[in-house]
Scaffold this motif. Structure first.
Motif, PDB file in Angstrom:
ATOM      1  N   ARG A  19       0.830  -1.202   0.000  1.00 22.29           N
ATOM      2  CA  ARG A  19       0.000   0.000   0.000  1.00 22.29           C
ATOM      3  C   ARG A  19       0.863   1.250   0.000  1.00 22.29           C
ATOM      4  O   ARG A  19       1.909   1.278   0.642  1.00 22.29           O
ATOM      5  N   LEU A  20       0.353   2.275  -0.703  1.00 17.96           N
ATOM      6  CA  LEU A  20       1.016   3.583  -0.679  1.00 17.96           C
ATOM      7  C   LEU A  20       0.896   4.167   0.735  1.00 17.96           C
ATOM      8  O   LEU A  20       1.878   4.576   1.334  1.00 17.96           O
ATOM      9  N   ALA A  21      -0.323   4.219   1.230  1.00 20.23           N
ATOM     10  CA  ALA A  21      -0.628   4.628   2.613  1.00 20.23           C
ATOM     11  C   ALA A  21       0.142   5.877   3.052  1.00 20.23           C
ATOM     12  O   ALA A  21       0.754   5.896   4.126  1.00 20.23           O
ATOM     13  N   LEU A  22       0.118   6.913   2.209  1.00 19.74           N
ATOM     14  CA  LEU A  22       0.811   8.161   2.529  1.00 19.74           C
ATOM     15  C   LEU A  22      -0.130   9.091   3.284  1.00 19.74           C
ATOM     16  O   LEU A  22      -1.295   9.215   2.924  1.00 19.74           O
ATOM     17  N   ARG A  23       0.389   9.715   4.332  1.00 19.08           N
ATOM     18  CA  ARG A  23      -0.423  10.659   5.104  1.00 19.08           C
ATOM     19  C   ARG A  23       0.262  12.014   5.118  1.00 19.08           C
ATOM     20  O   ARG A  23       1.498  12.072   5.095  1.00 19.08           O
ATOM     21  N   PRO A  24      -0.536  13.092   5.167  1.00 11.84           N
ATOM     22  CA  PRO A  24       0.068  14.428   5.209  1.00 11.84           C
ATOM     23  C   PRO A  24       0.947  14.579   6.451  1.00 11.84           C
ATOM     24  O   PRO A  24       0.569  14.116   7.531  1.00 11.84           O
ATOM     25  N   LEU A  25       2.100  15.205   6.278  1.00 16.38           N
ATOM     26  CA  LEU A  25       3.055  15.374   7.387  1.00 16.38           C
ATOM     27  C   LEU A  25       3.014  16.811   7.894  1.00 16.38           C
ATOM     28  O   LEU A  25       3.201  17.748   7.117  1.00 16.38           O
ATOM     29  N   ASP A  26       2.807  16.964   9.198  1.00 12.65           N
ATOM     30  CA  ASP A  26       2.954  18.268   9.840  1.00 12.65           C
ATOM     31  C   ASP A  26       4.463  18.474  10.053  1.00 12.65           C
ATOM     32  O   ASP A  26       5.095  17.712  10.802  1.00 12.65           O
ATOM     33  N   ILE A 178       3.250   5.245  -7.347  1.00 13.35           N
ATOM     34  CA  ILE A 178       4.459   5.876  -6.790  1.00 13.35           C
ATOM     35  C   ILE A 178       4.969   6.946  -7.763  1.00 13.35           C
ATOM     36  O   ILE A 178       5.249   8.080  -7.377  1.00 13.35           O
ATOM     37  N   ASP A 179       5.056   6.602  -9.063  1.00  8.01           N
ATOM     38  CA  ASP A 179       5.560   7.575 -10.044  1.00  8.01           C
ATOM     39  C   ASP A 179       4.652   8.802 -10.104  1.00  8.01           C
ATOM     40  O   ASP A 179       5.129   9.941 -10.160  1.00  8.01           O
ATOM     41  N   SER A 180       3.332   8.587 -10.081  1.00  9.61           N
ATOM     42  CA  SER A 180       2.470   9.773 -10.195  1.00  9.61           C
ATOM     43  C   SER A 180       2.511  10.585  -8.897  1.00  9.61           C
ATOM     44  O   SER A 180       2.417  11.809  -8.925  1.00  9.61           O
ATOM     45  N   PHE A 181       2.721   9.904  -7.763  1.00  9.52           N
ATOM     46  CA  PHE A 181       2.886  10.646  -6.504  1.00  9.52           C
ATOM     47  C   PHE A 181       4.093  11.587  -6.596  1.00  9.52           C
ATOM     48  O   PHE A 181       3.996  12.775  -6.276  1.00  9.52           O
ATOM     49  N   PHE A 182       5.243  11.074  -7.068  1.00 12.86           N
ATOM     50  CA  PHE A 182       6.429  11.945  -7.156  1.00 12.86           C
ATOM     51  C   PHE A 182       6.243  13.033  -8.208  1.00 12.86           C
ATOM     52  O   PHE A 182       6.766  14.136  -8.063  1.00 12.86           O
ATOM     53  N   GLY A 183       5.482  12.731  -9.250  1.00 11.17           N
ATOM     54  CA  GLY A 183       5.189  13.753 -10.259  1.00 11.17           C
ATOM     55  C   GLY A 183       4.393  14.926  -9.684  1.00 11.17           C
ATOM     56  O   GLY A 183       4.549  16.058 -10.128  1.00 11.17           O
ATOM     57  N   ARG A 184       3.564  14.639  -8.691  1.00 11.44           N
ATOM     58  CA  ARG A 184       2.709  15.689  -8.111  1.00 11.44           C
ATOM     59  C   ARG A 184       3.304  16.314  -6.855  1.00 11.44           C
ATOM     60  O   ARG A 184       2.793  17.331  -6.374  1.00 11.44           O
ATOM     61  N   LEU A 185       4.328  15.688  -6.282  1.00 11.14           N
ATOM     62  CA  LEU A 185       4.843  16.129  -4.978  1.00 11.14           C
ATOM     63  C   LEU A 185       5.388  17.561  -5.036  1.00 11.14           C
ATOM     64  O   LEU A 185       6.224  17.885  -5.877  1.00 11.14           O
ATOM     65  N   LYS A 186       4.906  18.400  -4.123  1.00 12.75           N
ATOM     66  CA  LYS A 186       5.309  19.812  -4.089  1.00 12.75           C
ATOM     67  C   LYS A 186       5.947  20.130  -2.731  1.00 12.75           C
ATOM     68  O   LYS A 186       5.608  19.509  -1.731  1.00 12.75           O
ATOM     69  N   PRO A 187       6.836  21.152  -2.703  1.00 13.01           N
ATOM     70  CA  PRO A 187       7.474  21.504  -1.432  1.00 13.01           C
ATOM     71  C   PRO A 187       6.466  21.921  -0.353  1.00 13.01           C
ATOM     72  O   PRO A 187       6.751  21.784   0.844  1.00 13.01           O
ATOM     73  N   GLU A 188       5.294  22.391  -0.764  1.00 15.82           N
ATOM     74  CA  GLU A 188       4.321  22.901   0.216  1.00 15.82           C
ATOM     75  C   GLU A 188       3.655  21.780   1.000  1.00 15.82           C
ATOM     76  O   GLU A 188       3.030  22.033   2.033  1.00 15.82           O
ATOM     77  N   LYS A 189       3.717  20.551   0.507  1.00 17.11           N
ATOM     78  CA  LYS A 189       2.967  19.491   1.179  1.00 17.11           C
ATOM     79  C   LYS A 189       3.802  18.212   1.258  1.00 17.11           C
ATOM     80  O   LYS A 189       4.108  17.607   0.249  1.00 17.11           O
ATOM     81  N   SER A 190       4.171  17.849   2.507  1.00 18.00           N
ATOM     82  CA  SER A 190       5.014  16.671   2.707  1.00 18.00           C
ATOM     83  C   SER A 190       4.170  15.518   3.255  1.00 18.00           C
ATOM     84  O   SER A 190       3.042  15.724   3.694  1.00 18.00           O
ATOM     85  N   PHE A 191       4.764  14.321   3.249  1.00 12.84           N
ATOM     86  CA  PHE A 191       4.003  13.121   3.598  1.00 12.84           C
ATOM     87  C   PHE A 191       4.813  12.190   4.487  1.00 12.84           C
ATOM     88  O   PHE A 191       6.034  12.317   4.586  1.00 12.84           O
ATOM     89  N   TRP A 192       4.112  11.265   5.131  1.00  9.74           N
ATOM     90  CA  TRP A 192       4.809  10.193   5.853  1.00  9.74           C
ATOM     91  C   TRP A 192       4.055   8.886   5.694  1.00  9.74           C
ATOM     92  O   TRP A 192       2.871   8.881   5.343  1.00  9.74           O
ATOM     93  N   ARG A 193       4.788   7.793   5.905  1.00  2.00           N
ATOM     94  CA  ARG A 193       4.195   6.463   5.833  1.00  2.00           C
ATOM     95  C   ARG A 193       4.980   5.543   6.769  1.00  2.00           C
ATOM     96  O   ARG A 193       5.997   5.953   7.340  1.00  2.00           O
ATOM     97  N   THR A 194       4.512   4.312   6.906  1.00  2.19           N
ATOM     98  CA  THR A 194       5.223   3.366   7.754  1.00  2.19           C
ATOM     99  C   THR A 194       5.430   2.050   7.010  1.00  2.19           C
ATOM    100  O   THR A 194       4.697   1.728   6.072  1.00  2.19           O
ATOM    101  N   GLY A 195       6.430   1.300   7.432  1.00  6.66           N
ATOM    102  CA  GLY A 195       6.655  -0.050   6.933  1.00  6.66           C
ATOM    103  C   GLY A 195       6.965  -0.919   8.148  1.00  6.66           C
ATOM    104  O   GLY A 195       7.302  -0.401   9.214  1.00  6.66           O
TER     105      GLY A 195
END
Ligand code: HEM
Length: 305
Positions: A19-26, A178-195
């Protein structure tokens, strides 16, 4: 803020899929400080000296991107941990450890040490840096003292899908997201996930180049001490893009606890047993859990309230 080990329990019951399971990072919580800061920083200092080629590697010319990361990390540390860190000229002072590190290049623009290594000397997190080359994001540098059985040097210059190629089923299930996530990733909004994974050792240093300590071996099925001989290993990962060089930093913080921390938590213990039992054989092999699954599942299922 110092914390006891956070209680991440990311495994899921039921049928397996990556799973991508990405969450917005404060960004206030970009980096985590634990009570084991000194212990892990001492371990890093030793590993950086004893196994420099295993734990730190980079492609030529990645200093500019890593320098942008270091600048941001220094700002983060002096603003969120002013009790420990301050800046004096071209140095960051770690008052807690009585250390000073130079955080800018010399007057000719040369770095004495790669700036990602300097980042690694400040925080418990491992760091992987993606840089743009020929219009593609590639693995540009890593400072990884606590790898979970993967090889840093062989990842240099690779794209995300090439980096993930050894992970059974991952590209099949997640390459496009994953590729489309990095294509959209902007400095204004970061993310976190777990494994997560389960290992037969609590030693954080698990490279695959032969420099790790010998495995302590596996408990047999029904061994009542299996809960103390097998360990849940959780990675908390953050993903952040930086605006000047467009690089992406991936941080990996590794938390390891014996399965016995679930001794009074049958719901979590049974969920982990179910997650382990549901791993397909190829993924179980990739996670190096094949030899320990039966003993782990048996012990976890024996946990009752
Ligand atoms: C959307 C972002 C990402 C996702 C969903 C993702 C997912 C995963 C997953 C599921 C695994 C298998 C680990 C396990 O649970 O056993 C993995 C392994 C790995 N990932 Fe990622 N990842 C992401 C981004 C990154 C980034 C940015 C890097 C580095 C810059 C990276 C480097 C690695 C490496 C080195 C491995 C180990 C590969 C090996 O065993 O050879 N990942 N990733």
């Amino acid at each position: 803020m110092m914390t006891d080990q956070p209680d991440y329990q990311p495994y899921l019951a039921g049928a397996f899929r990556w799973r991508l399971a990405l969450r917005p990072l404060d960004l206030q919580h970009w980096i985590e400080f634990g009570h084991d800061y000194d212990h892990e920083m001492d371990a890093k200092t030793l590993l950086f000296a004893q196994h420099p080629a295993t734990v730190n590697a980079n492609i030529p010319g990645s200093e500019d991107e890593a320098g942008e990361v270091l600048e941001n990390l220094v700002d983060f540390l002096i603003s969120t941990r002013p009790d420990w860190f301050s800046r004096e000229g071209n140095e960051i002072v770690n008052h807690h450890r009585h250390e000073r590190l130079t955080v800018s290049p010399d007057s000719t623009g040369q770095w004495r040490e790669h700036p990602l290594i300097i980042c690694g000397r400040l925080i418990q997190e491992d760091l992987a840096l993606l840089v743009e080359r020929d219009g593609q994001l590639v693995f540009g540098a890593g400072s990884v003292a606590f790898p979970n059985r993967w090889d840093l040097t062989s990842k240099l210059g690779l794209t995300m899908s090439e980096v993930h190629a050894p992970v059974d089923r991952l590209n099949e299930q997640l390459q496009d997201p994953i590729d489309s996530f990095f294509g959209r990733l902007k400095p204004e909004k970061s993310f976190w996930r777990t494994g997560w994974g389960v290992l037969e050792t609590d030693d954080l240093y698990q490279p695959v180049d032969g420099t790790a300590a010998t495995s302590p071996g596996y408990p047999s099925v029904g061994d009542p001490t299996a809960g103390d001989r097998l360990f849940l290993r959780v990675e908390r990962e953050t993903i952040r893009r930086f605006p000047r060089t467009n690089c992406v930093l991936f941080t990996i913080r590794t938390y390891v606890r014996p399965l016995s921390h679930l001794v009074d938590r049958p719901n979590d213990a049974h969920r982990l047993a179910d997650a382990l039992a549901n791993l397909p054989d190829d993924v179980r092999d990739y996670k190096r859990t094949t030899e320990l699954t039966e003993a782990a599942v048996h012990w976890l299922q024996s946990v009752t309230s």
